[in-house]
Design a protein around this motif. Structure first.
Motif, PDB file in Angstrom:
ATOM      1  N   HIS A 178     -49.174 -12.913  77.114  1.00  0.00           N
ATOM      2  CA  HIS A 178     -49.971 -11.707  76.971  1.00  0.00           C
ATOM      3  C   HIS A 178     -50.958 -11.637  78.115  1.00  0.00           C
ATOM      4  CE1 HIS A 178     -51.442  -8.420  74.479  1.00  0.00           C
ATOM      5  NE2 HIS A 178     -52.640  -8.727  74.915  1.00  0.00           N
ATOM      6  N   LEU A 179     -51.208 -10.431  78.557  1.00  0.00           N
ATOM      7  CA  LEU A 179     -52.075 -10.245  79.709  1.00  0.00           C
ATOM      8  C   LEU A 179     -53.155  -9.229  79.384  1.00  0.00           C
ATOM      9  CD1 LEU A 179     -51.764 -11.533  82.507  1.00  0.00           C
ATOM     10  CD2 LEU A 179     -50.676  -9.422  83.252  1.00  0.00           C
ATOM     11  N   VAL A 180     -54.390  -9.554  79.700  1.00  0.00           N
ATOM     12  CA  VAL A 180     -55.469  -8.566  79.600  1.00  0.00           C
ATOM     13  C   VAL A 180     -55.884  -8.232  81.023  1.00  0.00           C
ATOM     14  CG1 VAL A 180     -57.768  -8.047  78.708  1.00  0.00           C
ATOM     15  CG2 VAL A 180     -56.268  -9.609  77.439  1.00  0.00           C
ATOM     16  N   LEU A 181     -55.756  -6.962  81.371  1.00  0.00           N
ATOM     17  CA  LEU A 181     -56.136  -6.506  82.714  1.00  0.00           C
ATOM     18  C   LEU A 181     -57.458  -5.761  82.623  1.00  0.00           C
ATOM     19  CD1 LEU A 181     -52.724  -5.113  83.994  1.00  0.00           C
ATOM     20  CD2 LEU A 181     -54.110  -6.820  85.159  1.00  0.00           C
ATOM     21  N   VAL A 182     -58.454  -6.266  83.261  1.00  0.00           N
ATOM     22  CA  VAL A 182     -59.746  -5.583  83.264  1.00  0.00           C
ATOM     23  C   VAL A 182     -59.867  -4.823  84.577  1.00  0.00           C
ATOM     24  CG1 VAL A 182     -62.253  -5.878  83.129  1.00  0.00           C
ATOM     25  CG2 VAL A 182     -60.752  -7.426  81.859  1.00  0.00           C
ATOM     26  N   CYS A 183     -60.036  -3.496  84.454  1.00  0.00           N
ATOM     27  CA  CYS A 183     -60.128  -2.675  85.659  1.00  0.00           C
ATOM     28  C   CYS A 183     -61.576  -2.645  86.132  1.00  0.00           C
ATOM     29  CB  CYS A 183     -59.656  -1.257  85.378  1.00  0.00           C
ATOM     30  SG  CYS A 183     -57.976  -1.206  84.782  1.00  0.00           S
ATOM     31  N   GLY A 184     -61.816  -3.338  87.211  1.00  0.00           N
ATOM     32  CA  GLY A 184     -63.152  -3.324  87.800  1.00  0.00           C
ATOM     33  C   GLY A 184     -63.371  -2.024  88.535  1.00  0.00           C
ATOM     34  N   ARG A 185     -64.592  -1.643  88.691  1.00  0.00           N
ATOM     35  CA  ARG A 185     -64.840  -0.480  89.541  1.00  0.00           C
ATOM     36  C   ARG A 185     -65.203  -0.975  90.921  1.00  0.00           C
ATOM     37  NH1 ARG A 185     -69.489   3.193  89.294  1.00  0.00           N
ATOM     38  NH2 ARG A 185     -68.711   4.003  87.322  1.00  0.00           N
ATOM     39  N   TYR A 186     -65.269  -0.031  91.842  1.00  0.00           N
ATOM     40  CA  TYR A 186     -65.363  -0.382  93.249  1.00  0.00           C
ATOM     41  C   TYR A 186     -66.422  -1.440  93.556  1.00  0.00           C
ATOM     42  CZ  TYR A 186     -67.281   0.157  97.900  1.00  0.00           C
ATOM     43  OH  TYR A 186     -67.826  -0.089  99.111  1.00  0.00           O
ATOM     44  N   LYS A 187     -67.615  -1.228  93.030  1.00  0.00           N
ATOM     45  CA  LYS A 187     -68.701  -2.154  93.391  1.00  0.00           C
ATOM     46  C   LYS A 187     -68.569  -3.484  92.644  1.00  0.00           C
ATOM     47  CE  LYS A 187     -72.273  -3.151  95.713  1.00  0.00           C
ATOM     48  NZ  LYS A 187     -72.109  -3.341  97.144  1.00  0.00           N
ATOM     49  N   GLY A 188     -67.821  -3.476  91.568  1.00  0.00           N
ATOM     50  CA  GLY A 188     -67.542  -4.740  90.915  1.00  0.00           C
ATOM     51  C   GLY A 188     -68.141  -4.888  89.537  1.00  0.00           C
ATOM     52  N   ILE A 189     -67.873  -6.029  88.944  1.00  0.00           N
ATOM     53  CA  ILE A 189     -68.400  -6.307  87.614  1.00  0.00           C
ATOM     54  C   ILE A 189     -69.353  -7.495  87.718  1.00  0.00           C
ATOM     55  CG2 ILE A 189     -66.200  -5.490  86.677  1.00  0.00           C
ATOM     56  CD1 ILE A 189     -65.552  -8.224  85.789  1.00  0.00           C
ATOM     57  N   ASP A 190     -70.275  -7.554  86.815  1.00  0.00           N
ATOM     58  CA  ASP A 190     -71.239  -8.660  86.779  1.00  0.00           C
ATOM     59  C   ASP A 190     -70.473  -9.985  86.846  1.00  0.00           C
ATOM     60  OD1 ASP A 190     -72.999 -10.740  85.727  1.00  0.00           O
ATOM     61  OD2 ASP A 190     -74.347  -9.099  85.147  1.00  0.00           O
ATOM     62  N   GLU A 191     -70.846 -10.808  87.784  1.00  0.00           N
ATOM     63  CA  GLU A 191     -70.120 -12.058  88.043  1.00  0.00           C
ATOM     64  C   GLU A 191     -69.985 -12.918  86.783  1.00  0.00           C
ATOM     65  OE1 GLU A 191     -68.652 -12.592  90.861  1.00  0.00           O
ATOM     66  OE2 GLU A 191     -68.007 -14.657  90.537  1.00  0.00           O
ATOM     67  N   ARG A 192     -70.946 -12.835  85.890  1.00  0.00           N
ATOM     68  CA  ARG A 192     -70.917 -13.681  84.699  1.00  0.00           C
ATOM     69  C   ARG A 192     -69.758 -13.309  83.771  1.00  0.00           C
ATOM     70  NH1 ARG A 192     -77.079 -12.536  83.477  1.00  0.00           N
ATOM     71  NH2 ARG A 192     -76.274 -10.510  84.145  1.00  0.00           N
ATOM     72  N   ALA A 193     -69.252 -12.074  83.912  1.00  0.00           N
ATOM     73  CA  ALA A 193     -68.115 -11.665  83.075  1.00  0.00           C
ATOM     74  C   ALA A 193     -66.854 -12.433  83.472  1.00  0.00           C
ATOM     75  CB  ALA A 193     -67.887 -10.164  83.188  1.00  0.00           C
ATOM     76  N   ILE A 194     -66.719 -12.729  84.755  1.00  0.00           N
ATOM     77  CA  ILE A 194     -65.538 -13.471  85.229  1.00  0.00           C
ATOM     78  C   ILE A 194     -65.476 -14.821  84.510  1.00  0.00           C
ATOM     79  CG2 ILE A 194     -64.376 -14.486  87.251  1.00  0.00           C
ATOM     80  CD1 ILE A 194     -64.698 -11.494  87.562  1.00  0.00           C
ATOM     81  N   TRP A 195     -66.623 -15.460  84.467  1.00  0.00           N
ATOM     82  CA  TRP A 195     -66.696 -16.774  83.828  1.00  0.00           C
ATOM     83  C   TRP A 195     -66.509 -16.646  82.316  1.00  0.00           C
ATOM     84  CZ3 TRP A 195     -69.817 -19.186  80.234  1.00  0.00           C
ATOM     85  CH2 TRP A 195     -69.666 -20.580  80.158  1.00  0.00           C
ATOM     86  N   ALA A 196     -67.193 -15.665  81.715  1.00  0.00           N
ATOM     87  CA  ALA A 196     -67.136 -15.507  80.251  1.00  0.00           C
ATOM     88  C   ALA A 196     -65.709 -15.215  79.778  1.00  0.00           C
ATOM     89  CB  ALA A 196     -68.074 -14.388  79.814  1.00  0.00           C
ATOM     90  N   LEU A 197     -64.960 -14.497  80.595  1.00  0.00           N
ATOM     91  CA  LEU A 197     -63.589 -14.117  80.217  1.00  0.00           C
ATOM     92  C   LEU A 197     -62.569 -15.158  80.670  1.00  0.00           C
ATOM     93  CD1 LEU A 197     -64.881 -11.443  79.523  1.00  0.00           C
ATOM     94  CD2 LEU A 197     -63.286 -10.279  81.048  1.00  0.00           C
TER      95      LEU A 197
END
Ligand code: ADE
Length: 240
Positions: A101-120
């Motif tokens: 299973h794959l969850v694809l998170v669509c970031g927006r151009y400027k990006g997502i809060d870096e802590r989300a990368i770690w949390a996910l």
């Protein structure tokens, strides 16, 4: 993210076929639904200043939790689309397509809060060295590349195997009727019907194209005796 973005593409072509056959299941989760304020705020200005907005970590984590719930206990791998990510290759696509299973998170151009990368526990994926205005088209590209690799999606199971890049070589050119278009003729060898001759011609043209357009794919490659011979011929021709 605009969920409407996906309606057309998911209902067309290879992804539609894969979904109709029950080989691929998709769910679109609008991150906005998980906003914590009553305005549906999903982004905020960056700490430290600068242009653009940054997607909020709490919203993303909540939306991701919902996605995991939909996965119903299947092992899920999470990808965040970003030009800063590892570039998607056919090898990586094959690996991802083989997962559950794959969850694809669509970031927006400027990006997502870096802590989300770690949390996910997410991996960052790019579809190439250019910048899109949002991750949605990238997610569709990834979905298409993976859907067609699911067993049973392509009519002929071999056609994914014979693709260019399955073997890290570009494909040879292809032709169909008419055999003469405004004086431009189809190579004779393809009309003669000698299968071994055709196979060899295609191999040679694949190598020729790869050498001309993507020499990086040839460097460091383990060559068969035949490939080495064909490449030598191509190089001699080019040098003469
Ligand atoms: N978002 C913006 N540009 C992107 C790219 N090249 N790949 C993946 N996601 C993106």
């Amino acid at each position: 993210m605009n969920p409407g973005f996906f309606e057309g593409p998911l209902g067309e072509g290879m992804i539609r076929i894969a979904r109709e056959k029950g080989l691929v299941d998709t769910a679109i989760i609008p991150i906005r639904d998980f906003a914590t304020d009553r305005y549906g705020t999903t982004d905020d200005t960056p700490y430290g200043g600068g242009a653009g907005m940054v997607m909020k970590v709490d919203t993303i984590v909540a939306a991701h939790g919902h996605a995991l719930k939909l996965a119903q206990g299947l092992t899920a791998r999470t990808l965040v689309t970003t030009p800063q990510g590892r570039t998607l290759t056919q090898d990586w696509a094959r690996e991802l397509a083989g997962g559950e299973h794959l969850v694809l998170v669509c970031g927006r151009y400027k990006g997502i809060d870096e802590r989300a990368i770690w949390a996910l526990q997410a991996e960052e994926v790019s579809i190439g060295d250019y910048v899109l205005s949002g991750g949605e088209p990238a997610a569709l590209v990834i979905l298409d590349a993976l859907a067609r690799l699911q067993p049973g999606v392509l009519g002929d199971a071999e056609s994914a195997e014979a693709d260019s890049f399955s073997e890290a070589l570009l494909d040879a050119p292809v032709y169909t009727r008419p055999d003469d278009f405004r004086g431009q003729k189809v190579p004779e060898v393809l009309l003669r019907g000698n299968h071994e001759e055709i196979r060899r011609w295609r191999r040679r043209e694949a190598l020729r194209r790869t050498r001309e357009r993507r020499p990086d794919l040839l460097s460091g490659r383990n060559m068969s005796e035949e490939d080495r011979k064909l490449l030598n011929e191509i190089e001699e021709e080019a040098g003469s």
